[in-house]
Design a protein around this motif. Structure first.
Motif, short mmCIF file in Angstrom:
data_model
loop_
_atom_site.label_atom_id
_atom_site.label_comp_id
_atom_site.label_asym_id
_atom_site.label_seq_id
_atom_site.Cartn_x
_atom_site.Cartn_y
_atom_site.Cartn_z
N UNK A 450 0.83 -1.22 0.00
CA UNK A 450 0.00 0.00 0.00
C UNK A 450 0.86 1.26 0.00
N UNK A 451 1.95 1.20 0.75
CA UNK A 451 2.86 2.36 0.79
C UNK A 451 3.47 2.62 -0.59
N UNK A 452 3.88 1.53 -1.28
CA UNK A 452 4.46 1.70 -2.61
C UNK A 452 3.41 2.17 -3.61
N UNK A 453 2.16 1.78 -3.40
CA UNK A 453 1.06 2.26 -4.23
C UNK A 453 0.96 3.78 -4.15
N UNK A 454 1.01 4.30 -2.92
CA UNK A 454 0.96 5.76 -2.74
C UNK A 454 2.14 6.46 -3.40
N UNK A 455 3.33 5.84 -3.30
CA UNK A 455 4.53 6.44 -3.91
C UNK A 455 4.44 6.44 -5.43
N UNK A 456 3.81 5.39 -6.01
CA UNK A 456 3.68 5.33 -7.48
C UNK A 456 2.81 6.47 -7.98
N UNK A 457 1.77 6.79 -7.24
CA UNK A 457 0.87 7.88 -7.64
C UNK A 457 1.53 9.24 -7.42
N UNK A 458 2.24 9.36 -6.31
CA UNK A 458 2.93 10.62 -5.99
C UNK A 458 4.00 10.95 -7.03
N UNK A 459 4.66 9.90 -7.57
CA UNK A 459 5.75 10.12 -8.53
C UNK A 459 5.30 10.90 -9.76
N UNK A 460 4.01 10.74 -10.15
CA UNK A 460 3.51 11.38 -11.37
C UNK A 460 2.85 12.74 -11.10
N UNK A 461 2.74 13.12 -9.82
CA UNK A 461 2.19 14.45 -9.53
C UNK A 461 3.20 15.51 -9.94
N UNK A 462 2.75 16.75 -10.01
CA UNK A 462 3.60 17.83 -10.53
C UNK A 462 4.94 17.96 -9.83
N UNK A 463 4.96 17.72 -8.52
CA UNK A 463 6.23 17.82 -7.80
C UNK A 463 6.85 16.45 -7.54
N UNK A 464 6.36 15.42 -8.24
CA UNK A 464 6.86 14.06 -8.04
C UNK A 464 8.15 13.79 -8.80
N UNK A 465 8.80 12.69 -8.44
CA UNK A 465 10.11 12.37 -9.03
C UNK A 465 10.01 12.11 -10.53
N UNK A 466 9.00 11.37 -10.96
CA UNK A 466 8.89 11.05 -12.39
C UNK A 466 8.60 12.29 -13.22
N UNK A 467 7.79 13.20 -12.68
CA UNK A 467 7.53 14.46 -13.38
C UNK A 467 8.81 15.26 -13.54
#
Length: 482
Positions: A450-467
């Motif tokens: 569940x924690x990694x699920x949250x991180x996967x979604x956060x990564x694509x937010x504007x201030x996320x790592x993948x963005x």
């Protein structure tokens, strides 16, 4: 500032096309100067591909698709299908690139061609890019660890002259920069253990090194060790820009609406997190003996199940599997009656919708990278049952490196990759144990998923790592944002 255009060349088929289109959509969303042209190759008629392309073309006017003429593969070389077909498409690709470059140079209002983005199987198109003086990039639809594995194997082969096929069935453990733990050599992808396939796999890894950069469908928080292993300057820049998932497949859903409603209705009637979902990808299927063992294992586990049961294609082919007309023909006698209240057999599966449903609590998967990312996104733990390609390696990564799954059979290989060996049958007892282990997972492991699920979604937010990595890629390709 002048607008810029990227040319994308994906490998044929939905599994590579979907994530490649998703990264293209994010790129044009993040920079209004960018437009993208896809050159589409086709192996066979697939209405899902056409519907998917039509829906993207309608939704985004800065992404367009050019369909290359269909070429028939050489029937005498089925193992070199992708390679020979992609090589044969070079003249068509060259013609389309020439047209785009000429238009760019002749018209001040036309965008500059900024580069060509290639799938890992399309690296021979680097020759076309070089001919026009264009930089080439890779979009890798698999993991950062699998990229590290390809570089590692290529170095072993080319520089240390190691014959990798000698590792077949070996207990040797391989220490590689992209993994924290040693990898048992028997979990190497089948293609790396096969004398005929190995050269086909080594070639792309060599050519990766010629490119200006590699986007990878992963995210920093998931594969930090593997991603950091590329920072020594021995490879092109690596950009972790994932997870690239298509969460709104309207074309699929429209075509299968009755099936979709039936599946959703059944799931709606099940308790929270009570259902184990079994699906083995678009070409994943089993013989009758194995199907019976799966059925017995599921029944003995006592857990509710939703099973995407597909019919095998003729041996040696990797065409998409088809649905059974009468599943009871391959299931144990009376199985459907005995499990009528707790289980459901389906063919085609709307996987995104199933994994996102609150009644699904576990996923028995072939460990294709898209399926792993989808499962992480929805916080559903996986029991690994790899079949082909790099899936045994993915299973190892998921369980040993990341601690996000449980094992059913990590070194299993499907019929079309068994190389003439007698295919292993996974027993009902092993399947029952795996399903119980998955569905009765301790809270600590479930919380980690569940924690990694949250991180996967956060990564694509504007201030996320993948963005941030997407922005860095855009900067490196076309310069500063206006």
């Amino acid at each position: 500032m002048k607008k810029a255009e990227l040319i994308f060349i994906p490998t044929p088929g939905m599994s590579h096309l979907v994530s490649t289109v998703e990264v293209a959509k994010l790129l044009v969303d993040r920079d209004e100067r960018l437009s993208i042209t896809f050159l589409i190759m086709k192996l066979h008629f697939d209405p899902k591909v056409d519907r998917f392309i039509d829906s993207v073309s309608t939704a985004c006017n800065r992404i367009r698709f050019i369909h290359l003429s269909k070429l028939e593969p050489d029937p005498n070389q089925p193992k070199k299908l992708f390679v020979s077909m992609i090589e044969a498409q070079k003249p068509s690709v060259k013609e389309e690139v020439s047209t785009l470059v000429s238009l760019s140079e002749s018209s001040p209002s036309s965008p500059t061609i900024a580069g060509i983005v290639l799938d890992m199987f399309c690296t021979s198109m680097i020759d076309v890019a070089n001919e026009f003086g264009l930089p080439s990039y890779i979009f890798l639809t698999s993991s950062a660890a699998s990229l590290g594995l390809q570089f590692y194997v290529q170095t072993l082969h080319d520089e240390q002259k190691v014959d990798l096929t000698e590792f077949k069935g070996s207990d040797t453990e391989l220490v590689m920069p992209c993994l924290v733990n040693p990898l048992p050599a028997k979990l190497l992808p089948s293609v790396m253990l096969n004398k005929e396939w190995l050269p086909i796999l080594i070639s792309p890894a060599r050519r990766f090194r010629e490119t200006k950069g590699i986007m990878v469908n992963t995210f920093e928080e998931l594969e930090s060790h593997a991603i950091n292993s590329f920072s020594n300057g021995n490879t092109p820049p690596v950009y972790p820009v994932g997870p690239m998932l298509s969460l709104y497949r309207d074309g699929d859903r429209d075509a299968e609406s009755d099936k979709f409603k039936d599946i959703r209705q059944w799931l709606d009637n099940q308790p929270l997190s009570s259902v184990v979902y079994l699906c083995f990808g678009s070409v994943g299927s089993f013989g009758v003996d194995q199907v019976k063992e799966i059925a017995c294992g599921l029944e003995q586990s006592g857990h509710r199940f939703l099973w995407s049961l597909r019919q095998p294609q003729p041996k040696g082919q990797m065409e998409p599997s088809s649905d059974y007309t009468n599943p009871q023909d391959v299931l144990p006698e009376g199985f459907l009656d005995r499990t009528a209240k707790t289980g459901k057999i389906i063919g085609w599966a709307p996987q995104i919708d199933i994994l996102g449903h609150p009644s699904v609590g576990g996923f028995v998967s072939h460990c294709g990278w898209n399926s792993i990312l989808e499962s992480i996104w929805f916080g559903v733990p996986i029991a690994t049952w790899p079949l082909y390609a790099e899936q045994q390696f993915n299973a190892f990564t998921l369980i040993v490196e990341l601690g996000l799954g449980v094992e059913i059979k990590m070194d299993y290989r499907g019929d079309f990759q068994s190389d003439g060996d007698e295919n292993i049958i996974v027993s009902a007892g092993e399947i029952e144990r795996g399903v119980r282990c998955l569905m009765e997972l301790d809270n600590e492991k479930r919380e980690r998923v569940k924690e990694m699920s949250g991180k996967s979604r956060k990564a694509l937010e504007n201030d996320g790592t993948s963005s941030s990595w997407l922005d860095r890629f855009i900067h490196d390709v076309v310069g500063h944002k206006p």
